[in-house]
Design an enzyme around this catalytic site. Structure first.
Site, PDB file in Angstrom:
ATOM      1  N   LYS A  63      -2.361  -1.355  -3.924  1.00 52.08           N
ATOM      2  CA  LYS A  63      -2.929  -0.240  -3.727  1.00 52.08           C
ATOM      3  C   LYS A  63      -2.436   1.235  -3.445  1.00 52.08           C
ATOM      4  O   LYS A  63      -1.416   1.042  -3.056  1.00 52.08           O
ATOM      5  CB  LYS A  63      -3.623  -0.578  -2.461  1.00 52.08           C
ATOM      6  N   LYS A 107       1.008  -1.271   0.147  1.00 53.54           N
ATOM      7  CA  LYS A 107       0.325   0.153   0.383  1.00 53.54           C
ATOM      8  C   LYS A 107       0.915   1.124   0.288  1.00 53.54           C
ATOM      9  O   LYS A 107       1.399   1.397   0.876  1.00 53.54           O
ATOM     10  CB  LYS A 107      -0.434   0.378   1.254  1.00 53.54           C
TER      11      LYS A 107
HETATM   12  C1  PBG Z   1      -7.292   4.182   5.609  1.00 53.07           C
HETATM   13  C2  PBG Z   1      -7.602   3.558   4.238  1.00 53.07           C
HETATM   14  C3  PBG Z   1      -7.484   4.491   2.971  1.00 53.07           C
HETATM   15  C4  PBG Z   1      -7.880   3.879   1.684  1.00 53.07           C
HETATM   16  C5  PBG Z   1      -8.465   2.796   2.318  1.00 53.07           C
HETATM   17  N1  PBG Z   1      -8.607   2.413   4.117  1.00 53.07           N
HETATM   18  C6  PBG Z   1      -7.223   5.930   3.019  1.00 53.07           C
HETATM   19  C7  PBG Z   1      -5.691   5.963   3.440  1.00 53.07           C
HETATM   20  O1  PBG Z   1      -5.045   5.126   3.789  1.00 53.07           O
HETATM   21  O2  PBG Z   1      -5.377   6.976   4.170  1.00 53.07           O
HETATM   22  C8  PBG Z   1      -7.956   4.414   0.586  1.00 53.07           C
HETATM   23  C9  PBG Z   1      -9.052   3.553  -0.097  1.00 53.07           C
HETATM   24  C10 PBG Z   1      -9.694   4.662  -1.445  1.00 53.07           C
HETATM   25  O3  PBG Z   1      -8.880   6.027  -1.377  1.00 53.07           O
HETATM   26  O4  PBG Z   1     -10.417   4.566  -2.054  1.00 53.07           O
HETATM   27  N2  PBG Z   1      -7.043   2.579   6.133  1.00 53.07           N
END
Ligand code: PBG
Length: 334
Positions: free
Chosen positions: A257, A203
């Site tokens: 991601k 991520k």
């Molecule tokens: C945070 C989380 C995020 C997303 C899913 N879980 C955002 C972040 O890390 O700030 C992003 C999903 C998206 O942008 O569609 N735990």
């Protein structure tokens, strides 16, 4: 890959098999199916509420009664799984994030309600502290630092409360070190031996999460960025090391991601490990395609299907996408 034997022109004409839909279909290498889709949905308190998320056209936050209806529709369309993200009332956000493992929190109430109404729809839940944290971060913040090991203990409590509510797949999106091992151990010890973990393994610290943070109400709270735990967009070897680590700690499935800007990572992960591999087409990707569609600059249905197929070509087994119901309808020719 072996280089395929190809005759020289005119013995070889690549246009021959393109001549008609039937032969194009015969040589098609990848396909997108409704079986590949996981639908992320946002939750809010109240009854009979659907609050639009301004930066994500067509996306709403659903109250529990309404998310049950949405889940039924998803199931009827053949979508295998739904993924829950709560918008937590600001009054419930604290520095100790205790709402995250409250058995009666929004995510757990929604899980129980959906399981009761549509037991065969798989439910994935999000493990991270950001929706519950006055600091907007995925972990505990003390003196400006995100504490790893203390956060992992909290994530374990959150995991168990979600498993007890009936979640099928736990999705840790926090990026703390050691959380998969700790979560897996706790699940085994508490008898949740068949609860799956889909690790957000690779991520990245991405600008494409902006609209999501609005949707879950974490944008205003967030101080600083997430670069001390999420990945540097410049790295790919690190993604492989993280995936190896998470699989060795007991992840059943892994995720990359965001999606579209990281298709190279999807391919590397699939080729190296052969594990069930997913990509998250995140909020910013959804917003971007919709914005261009609304302006008439792109044909939304076309780029939606093209972008989803690209994940299959890159080796993914499935995609988390806000387009899931819309794409399912296109696939079903509805
Ligand atoms: C945070 C989380 C995020 C997303 C899913 N879980 C955002 C972040 O890390 O700030 C992003 C999903 C998206 O942008 O569609 N735990």
């Amino acid at each position: 890959m072996k280089s395929a034997l190809s005759a020289a022109y005119p013995a070889a004409r690549f246009r021959r098999f393109k001549k008609m839909p039937a032969t194009r279909a015969l040589v098609r290498e990848n396909t997108l199916s409704v079986d590949d889709l996981i639908w992320p949905v946002f939750l809010c308190d109240g009854e009979n509420v659907e609050q639009p998320v301004v930066s994500m056209p067509g996306v709403v936050r659903h109250s529990v009664d309404r998310v049950v209806e949405a889940a039924k529709q998803a199931y009827d369309l053949g979508i295998p799984a739904i993924c829950l993200f709560p918008y937590t009332d600001p009054s419930l956000k604290t520095a100790d994030c205790a709402e995250a493992w409250n058995p009666e929190n929004l995510s757990n109430r929604a899980t129980r309600a959906i399981k009761k109404a549509v037991p065969d729809l798989a439910i994935m839940t999000d493990v991270a502290l950001d929706p519950y944290n006055i600091n907007g971060h995925d972990g505990f913040v003390v003196d400006g630092e995100i504490l790893n090991d203390e956060t992992v203990e909290a994530l374990v409590k959150q995991t168990l409360s979600q498993a007890e509510a009936g979640a099928d797949i736990i999705g840790p999106s926090d990026m703390m070190d050691g959380r998969i091992r700790a979560m897996r151990e706790a699940l085994e010890n508490e008898g949740h031996t068949n609860v799956m973990i889909m690790s957000y393994a690779a991520k990245y610290a991405s600008g494409f999460y902006g609209p999501f943070r609005d949707a879950v109400g974490a944008a205003g709270a967030l101080k600083g960025d997430k670069s001390t735990y999420q990945m540097d967009p410049a790295n790919s070897n690190e993604a492989l090391r993280l995936v190896a680590r998470d699989l060795s700690e007991g992840a059943d499935m892994v995720m990359v991601k965001p999606g579209m800007p990281y298709l190279d990572i999807c391919r590397l992960v699939k080729d190296q490990f052969g594990a069930p591999t997913f990509a998250y087409q995140v909020s910013g990707e959804y917003a971007m395609l919709n914005a261009a569609g609304q302006n008439g600059w792109l044909d939304l249905d076309k780029v939606m299907m093209e972008s989803l197929l690209a994940f299959k070509r890159a080796g993914c087994d499935g995609i988390l996408t806000y387009f899931a119901p819309k794409a399912a309808k296109v696939l079903a020719k509805l």
